[in-house]
Design an enzyme around this catalytic site. Sequence first.
Site, PDB file in Angstrom:
ATOM      1  CG  ASP A   1      -4.154  -1.878   3.326  1.00 44.48           C
ATOM      2  OD1 ASP A   1      -4.448  -1.726   2.134  1.00 44.48           O
ATOM      3  OD2 ASP A   1      -3.536  -1.030   3.992  1.00 44.48           O
TER       4      ASP A   1
ATOM      5  CG  ASP B   1      -1.280   1.938   7.164  1.00 41.74           C
ATOM      6  OD1 ASP B   1      -1.910   1.816   6.101  1.00 41.74           O
ATOM      7  OD2 ASP B   1      -1.048   3.031   7.715  1.00 41.74           O
TER       8      ASP B   1
ATOM      9  CG  ASP C   1      -1.802   1.149   1.347  1.00 42.43           C
ATOM     10  OD1 ASP C   1      -2.349   1.546   0.312  1.00 42.43           O
ATOM     11  OD2 ASP C   1      -1.953   1.685   2.458  1.00 42.43           O
TER      12      ASP C   1
END
Length: 787
Positions: free
Chosen positions: A679, A675, A476
């Site tokens: 996700d 995080d 990410d």
Amino acid sequence: MKNDIRHHHDHAHHHEHGHDAKMVESPEKPFTDPVCGMKVAANPEKKIDYAGKDYHFCSTRCMDKFRANPQQYVNPAAEQQPAQEAAPGMIYTCPMHPEIRQLMPGNCPKCGMTLEPLIPELEEEENPELKDFRRRFWWTMPLTVIVTTLAMGAHRFFHGGIPYQNWIELALSTPVVLWAGWPFLSRGAQSIVNRSPNMWTLIGLGVLAAYAYSVVATIAPELFPATFMEDGRVGVYFEAAAVIVSLTLLGQILELKARSQTSAAIKSLLGLAPKTARRISPDGTEEDIPLTHVHISDMLRIRPGEKVPVDGIVLEGESAVDESMLTGEPMPITKRSGDKVIGATMNTSGSLVMRAEVVGSQTMLSQIVQMVAQAQRTRAPMQRLADVVAGYFVVVVGIIALLTFVVWGLFGPEPSWVFGFVNAVAVLIIACPCALGLATPMSIMAATGRAATQGVLFRDAAAIEGFKKVDTLIVDKTGTLTEGKPAFDRIIPASGFSEEDVLLAAASIDQGSEHPLAHAIVAEARKRGLELHKPESFESSSGIGVRGVVAGHRLALGNTKLMEDEKVDWHSLSSEAEDLRGEGASVMYLAADGQLVGLVAVSDPIKATTQEALELLKHTGVAVIMATGDGVTTAKSVAAKLGIAEVYGEVKPQDKLKLVERFQSEGKIVAMAGDGINDAPALAKANVGIAMGTGTDVAMNSAHVTLVKGDLRGISRAREISLATVRNMRQNLAFAFVYNSLGIPLAAGLLYPFTGQLLSPIIAALAMSLSSVSVITNALRLRGTAK
């Protein structure tokens, strides 16, 4: 010049380990030890009745402390105080069978090993089993030496041997076998009762066979044929039984000492926590209090050189805090008002005042200890092979020992049955599969402890074993590659205005906004010491910006849509704005009284460690792919800076999940690093999910690995530890398999026709003990990995 401001906010994370708590259900409500605060089960041997109330204790040490001064621990005022959450009840588990858990000490019903605390105490007494084995060993060792000397050397000095030698050996060896060897014999009997044959089954059978045979030969020698006679008496094997017991005790002593080192990492973590905190009372007075008396919302002072007592937020002061002991981050981090601090980290220079936000078992340190302890007690997939083999192994060995006895008795040289008996005992002893059972658990315990000191938390052994196979990493952007929070980037003033004019006006109007971009602008103005004006009026227009009146001027701060609403010509700075967006920044136009004043750019800065981390990963052959919910332009800008070729922007949570599935369908072993809550599905689906410790609880609960600091360099550290651990487990399993494969035929007398030599049960016992110690010693080498 670009002013790249980075704030170091480290978010404590709180894993809820309800799983841990539910594994063992006490049949009755646990009691609290008044000395140490631990939850304990009722135990009549560790109970004191004082002032009409029963008090239960976790150990004799706590009980003795209470008995010496009960008033110190029974304080009604203190009992009414809502103290810090007590430690969870002590859970005992087996090193080789982690599914075995109970509230009281004891032996494993599957393998007979003594159960160990799931989380060791920092100041725990020496292992009681180690003390017991050492006492049994040293008290009986002289008897074993005398028996062995008589058996091996008496006939050399006394023709025909010593009168009543068998009876003397019986008297000397009985305490060794029946007292010193009692723990082994009882475990062997328990394994038969539980129908769970294990190493103690073999040791117990071997010792009892040698001892019982010798007792019968001593008491009723007339039952034996003449071929069994030596120097006018039936040959006995008291020395073999005694030496096997003594050597097994020695092996267990060495093994217990070595195993205790695997908990060194957890003990070092437990030792990080300070014992006291300095609390600031509402009236301004200060006092040092035990850490257990710290409550949420307490104001605490941290002086230079002191440890941060609990997780919280800085209220006053500025200082560099060394977090390396928990995060692996080598450089101290400057903490100011509003920054979060982690309990057990070291305050180096200045004085800080903080507010406690997390105490007890919810602090980051406590969560790390729980995660490491949980991971250490999980089984690696590689262990399944060892489990299957060991399950059949004991039965097969028993059959081989019986066949050895029969074959030697029927076809061996005279005294054939004696040879058969000795070889059968040697087979039983050397074949103990202890080394096989310890091969992977010891590696896992050593590796997870080492990883924790590097800021890497593995959820279980499967994560360690699987990490080495990863060839594709999906990351990410926000909070993983970047800091995850907006920071002031730069100002471009319009003609006739200065940077300070623009920043002062923008910060003044933004004081009333809750938007993260506004916070970044206000923080920069305060950092520069600007005295902000109070807005006379303020209006937030969702999605386009803010408006208001400051110091008599009508201000507007936002995007081009807001400028058009205010009829402000913004085109003079449009090319600069486009360039800034191309670099990944968020751009806001500022207008005063209908005139363009300038641009304010806020960006999410790339973490200082990201570039190095990606280079390390690429060097090891891992393909790195970015997938982010941010716009494609911003995503490509960040990817270009970092050298990431494959980029996916405007990706929804379900798209990340599909991306993981797509690469897996192509045969890739995928790791996903993120995080946020968005996700979590992809983290759970990936072969290895990696959560940033600075992220959300949901992400960390979905992941297989947590990087405490949120530093991507931890991924390369984790990979190195994974490679070293798998290599170590394979070495241990190979040694255990080879040892048993070679040892059993030698013990059965396979080489006798060629060399005329047999493997004595005494040598077999020595080899058996040393094999376990060698496996543990090899596993402990992992504590020096990835420094």
